[in-house]
Design an enzyme around this catalytic site. Structure first.
Site, short mmCIF file in Angstrom:
data_model
loop_
_atom_site.label_atom_id
_atom_site.label_comp_id
_atom_site.label_asym_id
_atom_site.label_seq_id
_atom_site.Cartn_x
_atom_site.Cartn_y
_atom_site.Cartn_z
N SER A 119 0.82 -1.20 0.00
CA SER A 119 0.00 0.00 0.00
C SER A 119 0.86 1.26 0.00
O SER A 119 0.37 2.34 -0.29
CB SER A 119 -0.87 0.05 1.26
OG SER A 119 -1.66 -1.10 1.34
N GLU A 152 -5.07 -0.96 -8.70
CA GLU A 152 -4.13 0.07 -9.16
C GLU A 152 -2.88 -0.66 -9.65
O GLU A 152 -2.30 -1.45 -8.89
CB GLU A 152 -3.75 1.02 -8.02
CG GLU A 152 -4.84 1.99 -7.61
CD GLU A 152 -4.39 2.94 -6.51
OE1 GLU A 152 -4.64 4.14 -6.64
OE2 GLU A 152 -3.81 2.49 -5.51
N ASN A 190 -5.28 6.00 -2.03
CA ASN A 190 -4.95 6.36 -0.64
C ASN A 190 -4.51 7.81 -0.51
O ASN A 190 -4.69 8.43 0.53
CB ASN A 190 -3.88 5.43 -0.08
CG ASN A 190 -4.46 4.08 0.28
OD1 ASN A 190 -5.68 3.95 0.42
ND2 ASN A 190 -3.62 3.08 0.43
P1 NAD Z 1 -1.85 -9.75 6.89
O1 NAD Z 1 -1.12 -9.44 8.13
O2 NAD Z 1 -3.29 -10.14 6.95
O3 NAD Z 1 -1.10 -10.93 6.09
C1 NAD Z 1 0.28 -10.92 5.86
C2 NAD Z 1 0.74 -12.37 5.71
O4 NAD Z 1 2.10 -12.36 5.27
C3 NAD Z 1 0.72 -13.16 7.04
O5 NAD Z 1 -0.02 -14.37 6.85
C4 NAD Z 1 2.20 -13.46 7.31
O6 NAD Z 1 2.44 -14.70 7.95
C5 NAD Z 1 2.74 -13.45 5.87
N1 NAD Z 1 4.18 -13.31 5.79
C6 NAD Z 1 5.03 -12.58 6.57
N2 NAD Z 1 6.29 -12.76 6.15
C7 NAD Z 1 6.26 -13.62 5.11
C8 NAD Z 1 7.26 -14.19 4.26
N3 NAD Z 1 8.55 -13.93 4.43
N4 NAD Z 1 6.86 -15.03 3.28
C9 NAD Z 1 5.53 -15.31 3.11
N5 NAD Z 1 4.56 -14.79 3.87
C10 NAD Z 1 4.93 -13.96 4.86
O7 NAD Z 1 -1.63 -8.48 5.95
P2 NAD Z 1 -2.57 -7.97 4.75
O8 NAD Z 1 -3.56 -7.00 5.30
O9 NAD Z 1 -3.01 -9.12 3.93
O10 NAD Z 1 -1.52 -7.08 3.93
C11 NAD Z 1 -0.62 -7.67 3.02
C12 NAD Z 1 -0.12 -6.60 2.06
O11 NAD Z 1 -1.24 -6.03 1.37
C13 NAD Z 1 0.59 -5.42 2.73
O12 NAD Z 1 1.64 -5.00 1.89
C14 NAD Z 1 -0.50 -4.36 2.82
O13 NAD Z 1 0.02 -3.05 2.81
C15 NAD Z 1 -1.25 -4.62 1.52
N6 NAD Z 1 -2.66 -4.17 1.48
C16 NAD Z 1 -3.50 -4.38 2.53
C17 NAD Z 1 -4.84 -3.97 2.44
C18 NAD Z 1 -5.80 -4.24 3.56
O14 NAD Z 1 -6.90 -3.63 3.56
N7 NAD Z 1 -5.51 -5.11 4.51
C19 NAD Z 1 -5.31 -3.35 1.28
C20 NAD Z 1 -4.42 -3.17 0.20
C21 NAD Z 1 -3.11 -3.59 0.32
#
Ligand code: NAD
Length: 283
Positions: A119, A152, A190
């Site tokens: 993000s 995006e 954002n």
């Molecule tokens: P989350 O915490 O729900 O999930 C992240 C996952 O990544 C976890 O299951 C964790 O175990 C795993 N992880 C950590 N290190 C790892 C590695 N080395 N190899 C493989 N997996 C690994 O987080 P999320 O909300 O799904 O966010 C993930 C990404 O998406 C981030 O970059 C976030 O900025 C982006 N994002 C989130 C949202 C949202 O609304 N949550 C929206 C758009 C983008």
């Protein structure tokens, strides 16, 4: 390049949603995470999401089985070796993502595209951590992925036209609408959404109106489906602060300074729905 198989790194909120969207579109997926427990949770979420579609008669039980059958899971990065596109959706942390990008660069086939769902992290910076910077791009999905139509597509300075074209084509195959954006703090959505929420927090802090009144005003006056403060509670008050800090530091422009009340809410641990209290109480 025709994308025939997709890898997803991270089985959390976004990763399992992306895996589901790809499998529903008929594309084989390999989803990885650091721990088997995270993969099991991710698969359970996908199963529940598909089951809701079956209950609503939007998917047959047979099709659900086919979709689940298209998703493989693994804890080793090597499992992504055969994928044409890998979408990284791991925890939002620069050092972690730089490490993952270097690992993916070594594990994925040379012609594969590596995308990040970040993000806030610079796609140009992530691309520079690989030897295939022209084949790195941002694919910023929205939450919940199976429902939200926008992706995006963020071009780093090094992203090639061929990479963009292949990523745009696969985004459309997922039934999503791509919007092309240059690499810049907060990208497009954002950059606009979070300052609006921040302004609502300024208004609340200045005592202009109550939280409910501010939200009602924006819902009824602008036709927003949800007010900015209720939305902030949904996104996470800490996530909102993190985005404002990225914008403030990225542009060095005082118009992006986080509202003092936003900072204090995070200090208090009032992070929104996930802690039971934010601008509203969810007890
Ligand atoms: P989350 O915490 O729900 O999930 C992240 C996952 O990544 C976890 O299951 C964790 O175990 C795993 N992880 C950590 N290190 C790892 C590695 N080395 N190899 C493989 N997996 C690994 O987080 P999320 O909300 O799904 O966010 C993930 C990404 O998406 C981030 O970059 C976030 O900025 C982006 N994002 C989130 C949202 C949202 O609304 N949550 C929206 C758009 C983008």
């Amino acid at each position: 390049m025709d994308i025939r198989s997709i890898g997803v790194v991270g089985a959390g909120t976004m990763g399992n949603g992306i895996a589901q969207a790809c499998a529903v579109a008929g594309i084989p997926v390999v989803m990885t995470d650091v721990a088997q427990a995270a993969l099991d949770r991710g698969m359970k979420t996908i199963d529940g999401s598909l089951e809701r579609l079956v209950k609503k008669d939007k998917l047959t039980a047979e099709k659900k089985g086919e979709v689940l059958g298209r998703i493989g899971t693994a804890t080793a990065v090597d499992a992504l070796a055969g994928c044409d596109l890998v979408v990284e959706a791991a925890t939002e942390n620069l050092d972690l993502k730089l490490r993952i990008f270097a690992q993916l660069d070594a594990a994925a086939k040379p012609e594969a595209i590596i995308a990040s769902n970040t993000s806030s992290i610079s796609i140009t910076k992530l691309a520079a951590a690989t030897k295939r910077a022209d084949r790195v791009i941002g694919m910023h999905f929205f939450n919940p992925v199976p429902v939200m139509a926008l992706v995006e597509l963020i071009r780093g300075l090094q992203t090639s036209d061929a990479t963009y074209a292949a990523t745009e084509a696969v985004t459309k195959r997922l039934g999503k609408t791509p919007v092309q954006v240059k690499n810049s703090p907060g990208f497009v959505v954002n950059r606009m959404l979070c300052p609006m929420i921040n302004e609502a927090i300024f208004a609340l802090g200045e005592g202009l109106a109550t939280a409910q009144e501010i939200d009602d005003a924006m819902r009824l006056g602008c036709n927003h489906p949800i007010g900015p403060l209720a939305l902030c509670d949904l996104i996470g008050v800490d996530v909102q602060l993190a985005v404002m800090q990225v914008l403030f530091e990225g542009f060095k422009d005082s118009k992006y300074r986080p509202a003092p009340l936003l900072v204090e809410m995070v200090e208090a641990g009032y992070l929104g729905r996930k802690t039971g209290r934010g601008f509203y109480s969810y007890a």
